[in-house]
Scaffold this active site. Structure first.
Site, PDB file in Angstrom:
ATOM      1  N   ASN A 122       0.804  -1.266  -0.008  1.00 62.69           N
ATOM      2  CA  ASN A 122       0.021   0.112  -0.085  1.00 62.69           C
ATOM      3  C   ASN A 122       0.972   1.199   0.059  1.00 62.69           C
ATOM      4  O   ASN A 122       0.478   2.207  -0.361  1.00 62.69           O
ATOM      5  CB  ASN A 122      -1.162   0.004   1.112  1.00 62.69           C
ATOM      6  CG  ASN A 122      -0.247   0.096   2.498  1.00 62.69           C
ATOM      7  OD1 ASN A 122       0.939  -0.470   2.661  1.00 62.69           O
ATOM      8  ND2 ASN A 122      -1.173   0.296   3.473  1.00 62.69           N
ATOM      9  N   PRO A 182       9.985  -6.869  -1.016  1.00 67.17           N
ATOM     10  CA  PRO A 182       8.898  -5.953  -1.257  1.00 67.17           C
ATOM     11  C   PRO A 182       7.698  -6.737  -1.697  1.00 67.17           C
ATOM     12  O   PRO A 182       7.633  -7.992  -1.988  1.00 67.17           O
ATOM     13  CB  PRO A 182       9.360  -4.908  -2.347  1.00 67.17           C
ATOM     14  CG  PRO A 182       9.868  -6.009  -3.200  1.00 67.17           C
ATOM     15  CD  PRO A 182      10.804  -6.891  -2.246  1.00 67.17           C
ATOM     16  N   ALA A 183       6.492  -6.215  -1.511  1.00 62.98           N
ATOM     17  CA  ALA A 183       5.399  -6.880  -1.783  1.00 62.98           C
ATOM     18  C   ALA A 183       5.309  -7.298  -3.472  1.00 62.98           C
ATOM     19  O   ALA A 183       5.900  -6.282  -4.211  1.00 62.98           O
ATOM     20  CB  ALA A 183       3.952  -6.031  -1.411  1.00 62.98           C
ATOM     21  N   SER A 213      -0.257  -7.204   7.521  1.00 64.88           N
ATOM     22  CA  SER A 213      -1.242  -7.588   8.218  1.00 64.88           C
ATOM     23  C   SER A 213      -0.752  -8.279   9.670  1.00 64.88           C
ATOM     24  O   SER A 213       0.216  -8.977   9.836  1.00 64.88           O
ATOM     25  CB  SER A 213      -2.194  -8.707   7.568  1.00 64.88           C
ATOM     26  OG  SER A 213      -1.185  -9.725   7.396  1.00 64.88           O
ATOM     27  N   GLU A 217       4.708  -3.464  12.200  1.00 71.92           N
ATOM     28  CA  GLU A 217       3.871  -2.536  11.937  1.00 71.92           C
ATOM     29  C   GLU A 217       2.607  -3.065  11.323  1.00 71.92           C
ATOM     30  O   GLU A 217       2.884  -3.455  10.196  1.00 71.92           O
ATOM     31  CB  GLU A 217       4.378  -1.409  11.150  1.00 71.92           C
ATOM     32  CG  GLU A 217       5.477  -0.729  11.733  1.00 71.92           C
ATOM     33  CD  GLU A 217       5.134   0.200  12.813  1.00 71.92           C
ATOM     34  OE1 GLU A 217       5.892   0.877  13.452  1.00 71.92           O
ATOM     35  OE2 GLU A 217       3.841   0.537  12.963  1.00 71.92           O
ATOM     36  N   LEU A 218       1.491  -3.467  12.270  1.00 73.28           N
ATOM     37  CA  LEU A 218       0.619  -4.238  11.887  1.00 73.28           C
ATOM     38  C   LEU A 218      -0.866  -3.481  11.423  1.00 73.28           C
ATOM     39  O   LEU A 218      -0.681  -2.299  11.085  1.00 73.28           O
ATOM     40  CB  LEU A 218       0.453  -5.472  12.767  1.00 73.28           C
ATOM     41  CG  LEU A 218       1.544  -6.171  13.123  1.00 73.28           C
ATOM     42  CD1 LEU A 218       1.436  -7.047  14.162  1.00 73.28           C
ATOM     43  CD2 LEU A 218       2.410  -6.657  12.041  1.00 73.28           C
ATOM     44  N   CYS A 256      -2.853   1.700   6.931  1.00 69.75           N
ATOM     45  CA  CYS A 256      -3.371   0.975   8.239  1.00 69.75           C
ATOM     46  C   CYS A 256      -3.814   2.099   9.449  1.00 69.75           C
ATOM     47  O   CYS A 256      -4.177   1.771  10.231  1.00 69.75           O
ATOM     48  CB  CYS A 256      -2.053   0.657   8.723  1.00 69.75           C
ATOM     49  SG  CYS A 256      -0.781   1.650   8.797  1.00 69.75           S
ATOM     50  N   GLU A 290       8.659   3.433  14.281  1.00 73.65           N
ATOM     51  CA  GLU A 290       9.726   3.896  12.897  1.00 73.65           C
ATOM     52  C   GLU A 290       9.374   5.321  12.864  1.00 73.65           C
ATOM     53  O   GLU A 290       8.424   5.987  13.230  1.00 73.65           O
ATOM     54  CB  GLU A 290       8.988   3.255  11.850  1.00 73.65           C
ATOM     55  CG  GLU A 290       9.072   1.672  11.945  1.00 73.65           C
ATOM     56  CD  GLU A 290       8.794   0.921  10.641  1.00 73.65           C
ATOM     57  OE1 GLU A 290       7.551   1.287   9.968  1.00 73.65           O
ATOM     58  OE2 GLU A 290       9.352   0.185  10.239  1.00 73.65           O
TER      59      GLU A 290
HETATM   60  N1  LIG Z   1       0.958  -0.825  10.611  1.00 72.19           N
HETATM   61  C1  LIG Z   1       1.369  -0.306   9.576  1.00 72.19           C
HETATM   62  O1  LIG Z   1       2.005   0.558   9.388  1.00 72.19           O
HETATM   63  C2  LIG Z   1       0.693  -1.091   8.332  1.00 72.19           C
HETATM   64  C3  LIG Z   1       0.102  -2.222   8.418  1.00 72.19           C
HETATM   65  N2  LIG Z   1      -0.559  -2.843   6.979  1.00 72.19           N
HETATM   66  C4  LIG Z   1      -1.498  -3.823   7.057  1.00 72.19           C
HETATM   67  O2  LIG Z   1      -1.343  -5.008   6.051  1.00 72.19           O
HETATM   68  C5  LIG Z   1      -2.511  -5.187   5.469  1.00 72.19           C
HETATM   69  C6  LIG Z   1      -2.417  -5.148   3.884  1.00 72.19           C
HETATM   70  O3  LIG Z   1      -0.960  -5.335   3.407  1.00 72.19           O
HETATM   71  P1  LIG Z   1      -0.792  -6.679   2.891  1.00 72.19           P
HETATM   72  O4  LIG Z   1       0.386  -6.355   1.969  1.00 72.19           O
HETATM   73  O5  LIG Z   1      -2.104  -7.286   2.211  1.00 72.19           O
HETATM   74  O6  LIG Z   1      -0.409  -7.308   4.062  1.00 72.19           O
HETATM   75  P2  LIG Z   1       0.346  -8.981   3.817  1.00 72.19           P
HETATM   76  O7  LIG Z   1       0.710  -9.308   5.336  1.00 72.19           O
HETATM   77  O8  LIG Z   1      -0.249  -9.866   3.266  1.00 72.19           O
HETATM   78  O9  LIG Z   1       1.830  -8.689   3.255  1.00 72.19           O
HETATM   79  C7  LIG Z   1       2.832  -7.728   3.662  1.00 72.19           C
HETATM   80  C8  LIG Z   1       4.201  -8.533   3.235  1.00 72.19           C
HETATM   81  O10 LIG Z   1       4.263  -9.666   3.824  1.00 72.19           O
HETATM   82  C9  LIG Z   1       4.534 -10.730   2.737  1.00 72.19           C
HETATM   83  N3  LIG Z   1       4.291 -11.762   3.220  1.00 72.19           N
HETATM   84  C10 LIG Z   1       2.552 -12.381   3.189  1.00 72.19           C
HETATM   85  N4  LIG Z   1       2.954 -13.678   3.718  1.00 72.19           N
HETATM   86  C11 LIG Z   1       4.075 -13.926   4.410  1.00 72.19           C
HETATM   87  C12 LIG Z   1       4.687 -14.826   4.843  1.00 72.19           C
HETATM   88  N5  LIG Z   1       4.071 -16.128   5.640  1.00 72.19           N
HETATM   89  N6  LIG Z   1       5.932 -15.009   5.555  1.00 72.19           N
HETATM   90  C13 LIG Z   1       6.861 -13.691   5.167  1.00 72.19           C
HETATM   91  N7  LIG Z   1       6.276 -12.722   4.177  1.00 72.19           N
HETATM   92  C14 LIG Z   1       4.921 -12.761   3.882  1.00 72.19           C
HETATM   93  C15 LIG Z   1       3.828 -10.229   1.570  1.00 72.19           C
HETATM   94  O11 LIG Z   1       4.601 -10.845   0.333  1.00 72.19           O
HETATM   95  P3  LIG Z   1       3.607 -11.020  -1.011  1.00 72.19           P
HETATM   96  O12 LIG Z   1       3.348  -9.913  -1.486  1.00 72.19           O
HETATM   97  O13 LIG Z   1       4.662 -11.713  -1.875  1.00 72.19           O
HETATM   98  O14 LIG Z   1       2.622 -11.925  -0.576  1.00 72.19           O
HETATM   99  C16 LIG Z   1       4.014  -8.694   1.644  1.00 72.19           C
HETATM  100  O15 LIG Z   1       5.562  -8.422   1.145  1.00 72.19           O
HETATM  101  C17 LIG Z   1      -3.432  -4.704   6.327  1.00 72.19           C
HETATM  102  O16 LIG Z   1      -3.859  -5.478   7.284  1.00 72.19           O
HETATM  103  C18 LIG Z   1      -2.768  -3.402   6.897  1.00 72.19           C
HETATM  104  O17 LIG Z   1      -3.441  -2.936   7.962  1.00 72.19           O
HETATM  105  C19 LIG Z   1      -0.478  -2.391   5.801  1.00 72.19           C
HETATM  106  C20 LIG Z   1       0.623  -1.449   5.819  1.00 72.19           C
HETATM  107  C21 LIG Z   1       1.252  -0.396   7.057  1.00 72.19           C
HETATM  108  O1  LIG Z   2       1.168   1.535   5.303  1.00 70.04           O
HETATM  109  C1  LIG Z   2       0.634   2.279   5.827  1.00 70.04           C
HETATM  110  O2  LIG Z   2      -0.671   2.284   6.055  1.00 70.04           O
HETATM  111  C2  LIG Z   2       1.256   3.437   6.395  1.00 70.04           C
HETATM  112  O3  LIG Z   2       1.949   3.278   7.438  1.00 70.04           O
HETATM  113  C3  LIG Z   2       0.551   4.650   6.303  1.00 70.04           C
HETATM  114  S1  LIG Z   2       1.523   6.205   6.382  1.00 70.04           S
HETATM  115  O4  LIG Z   2       2.762   6.045   7.370  1.00 70.04           O
HETATM  116  O5  LIG Z   2       1.417   6.743   5.233  1.00 70.04           O
HETATM  117  O6  LIG Z   2       0.363   6.915   7.420  1.00 70.04           O
END
Ligand SMILES: NC(=O)C1=CN([C@@H]2O[C@H](COP(=O)(O)OP(=O)(O)OC[C@H]3O[C@@H](n4cnc5c(N)ncnc54)[C@H](OP(=O)(O)O)[C@@H]3O)[C@@H](O)[C@H]2O)C=CC1
Ligand SMILES: O=C(O)[C@H](O)CS(=O)(=O)O
Length: 482
Positions: free
Chosen positions: A156, A180-181, A233, A254-255, A288, A462
């Site tokens: 994202n 990276p994703a 996540s 950071e979840l 998030c 962070e």
């Molecule tokens: N607290 C924060 O700052 C943030 C929290 N989030 C949270 O993340 C979610 C959305 O982002 P999303 O990318 O779908 O999250 P995911 O947790 O699905 O993926 C995040 C990263 O983890 C990797 N990943 C997935 N499964 C595994 C595993 N079993 N072992 C190691 N790496 C893995 C993914 O790789 P791949 O892409 O190859 O699957 C990707 O690079 C939402 O819940 C959001 O709230 C998102 C951004 C910021």
């Molecule tokens: O991945 C996210 O949601 C980011 O942490 C949001 S922010 O840092 O741009 O607020």
């Protein structure tokens, strides 16, 4: 191929231990606005990840031996190159992630600000001297780089989530391997091109694209990796915490979030609407720290709902490169299905659609910015992170009632409220169980403040001067016989 001024920002290869490598298998990168394949990157696996880790381990002694001032200069140059390529990087980001170009440009500047900030923090890693309990002893405490670090980042914010980790890591004298994703790898690889140009030595920073399992498991298991920083996540965060326990890695998590956005009866309603738009619909709600639940005092509920609906109706939905677009596509159809599930559940339990509520006529993964009214705590949208352009409105009458509802979640990342009574501002800010509180603002993200959550939203911080701590270890030296 994207129409870049500098096509070399799309290497189509990964940076592994100082070498640009291709892959026999590839990951196709699609534009979520059109579904078109825009590029491909290597689908690397455990072997290449191991090479990157071992390269980072070899590069660590020389990188940590550089003076803080020398590391600072390299990061400062990286910042300069990122900003010089802001337009190219923004176009790459919008093409692979979908966010409007203006937001992508903003994210590039935000991402660069972490590199700039930590180029400065690199020179401020201070220790302590402590009065020894024995006259012939002297006690010194130093802070040292933890070593090889891994970063696993989400789709994202394809740039900022990387620099928010690589910045402090490299500033502290660590080396880093980034995964990276898979949906947004192009931005990460472009940042690696610029890091190399800035003088980041071979092996200090690697970017490995590939399946989460193959690459992620090696990063989590390899004993040479001493620190893992994850943004994504909560479910995956839990898995990584469990897996890294075997080698006792230091972790930053950071979840997920479930941010409350509270509008009290003494709020400036126009300011609250402006804040709700920013907090809810930034990145089409795929953030998030997005407002996930909007609690509005009964006295101002109807006025706020009407103002918000009017403002939301102005939000232009479209492809990120088109002028004035505010809401781009969601990352994929799975994301759209989650928004639909939350709407269907809420409506089946009595909520009403004030505006939006369905897939946009543009097709693909475009969704109408939506507002629900009459939402209650028993609905899915109150407990789960929607991660889409859906604003559910809840009513409340008292401060105690709304604070209890706001805290009724396992998450604790961001929270927001609008009020002007000074006593209420202090009481509510102190009672909210969140890592971050926005008072009369919907936008709290910057490089100078500690970003992070409590409860099941994560561990560590962070950004800010605290951001270096996650990449340092403390050493206590006792010199006796003096
Ligand atoms: N607290 C924060 O700052 C943030 C929290 N989030 C949270 O993340 C979610 C959305 O982002 P999303 O990318 O779908 O999250 P995911 O947790 O699905 O993926 C995040 C990263 O983890 C990797 N990943 C997935 N499964 C595994 C595993 N079993 N072992 C190691 N790496 C893995 C993914 O790789 P791949 O892409 O190859 O699957 C990707 O690079 C939402 O819940 C959001 O709230 C998102 C951004 C910021
Ligand atoms: O991945 C996210 O949601 C980011 O942490 C949001 S922010 O840092 O741009 O607020």
């Amino acid at each position: 191929m994207l129409p870049l001024k500098d096509p070399s920002l799309l290497p189509g290869q990964c940076l592994v231990a100082g070498q640009w490598v291709s892959g026999t298998a590839l990951i196709e990168v699609t534009n979520p606005a059109t579904g078109a394949v825009i590029a491909s990157v290597p689908r690397l696996g455990a072997a290449e990840t191991r090479q990157a880790i071992e390269g980072a381990h070899r590069a660590w002694p020389a990188w940590r031996a550089r003076t803080a001032k020398e590391r600072s200069a390299v990061l400062a140059q990286w910042y300069t190159l990122i900003m010089a390529n802001q337009d190219n990087l923004a176009l790459i980001m919008t093409s692979e992630q979908g966010k409007p170009l203006a937001e992508a440009r903003g994210e590039i500047a935000y991402a660069a600000s972490f590199i700039q900030w930590f180029s400065e923090e690199a020179k401020r890693v201070y220790g302590d001297t402590i009065p020894a309990p024995v006259a012939s002893q002297r006690i010194v405490v130093t802070k040292e780089p933890i070593g090889v670090c891994a970063a696993i980042t989400p789709w994202n914010f394809p740039a900022a989530m990387i620099t928010r980790k690589a910045g402090p890591a490299l500033a502290a004298g660590c080396t880093m391997v980034v995964k990276p994703a898979s949906q947004t790898p192009l931005t990460a690889l472009a940042l690696a091109v610029l890091a190399e140009r800035a003088g980041v030595p071979a092996g200090v920073l690697s970017v490995v694209t590939g399946s989460a399992r193959d690459v992620g498991d090696e990063l989590a298991d390899n004993p040479l990796v001493r620190k893992l920083s994850f943004t994504g996540s909560t479910e995956v965060g839990r898995q990584l915490m469990a897996r890294t326990a075997a080698t006792v890695k230091k972790v930053s998590m950071e979840l997920g979030g479930n941010a409350p956005f509270i509008v009290f009866d003494d709020a400036d309603l126009d300011a609250a609407v402006e804040g709700a738009i920013v907090s809810k619909y930034r990145n089409a709600g795929q953030t998030c720290v997005c407002a996930n639940r909007l609690y509005v005092h009964s006295k101002v509920y109807d006025a706020f709902a009407a103002k918000l609906a009017s403002a939301v109706a102005q939000l232009k939905v479209g492809t990120g490169v088109d002028a004035d677009v505010r809401i781009g596509p969601l990352i994929d159809d799975k994301a759209v299905q989650k928004v639909e599930q939350h709407i269907e559940d809420a409506v089946s339990k009595g909520a009403k659609v004030l505006t939006g509520g369905r897939r946009h006529a543009l097709g693909q993964s475009f969704f109408e910015p939506t507002i629900l009214s009459g939402v209650t705590q028993d609905m899915l949208v109150a407990r789960e992170e929607t991660f889409g352009p859906l604003a559910p409105l809840f009513r409340f009458d008292t401060e105690d009632e709304v604070v209890a509802m706001a805290n009724d979640t396992e998450f604790g990342l961001a929270s927001y409220f609008y009020a002007r009574d000074l006593g209420r501002v202090w009481r509510v800010a102190e009672r909210l169980e969140y890592g971050m509180v926005g008072v009369n603002t919907g936008l709290i993200s910057n490089e100078v403040a500690p970003f992070g959550g409590v409860k099941q939203s994560g561990i560590g911080r962070e950004g800010s001067h605290l951001g270096m701590d996650d990449y340092l270890v403390i050493k206590y030296i006792n010199m006796a016989g003096i």
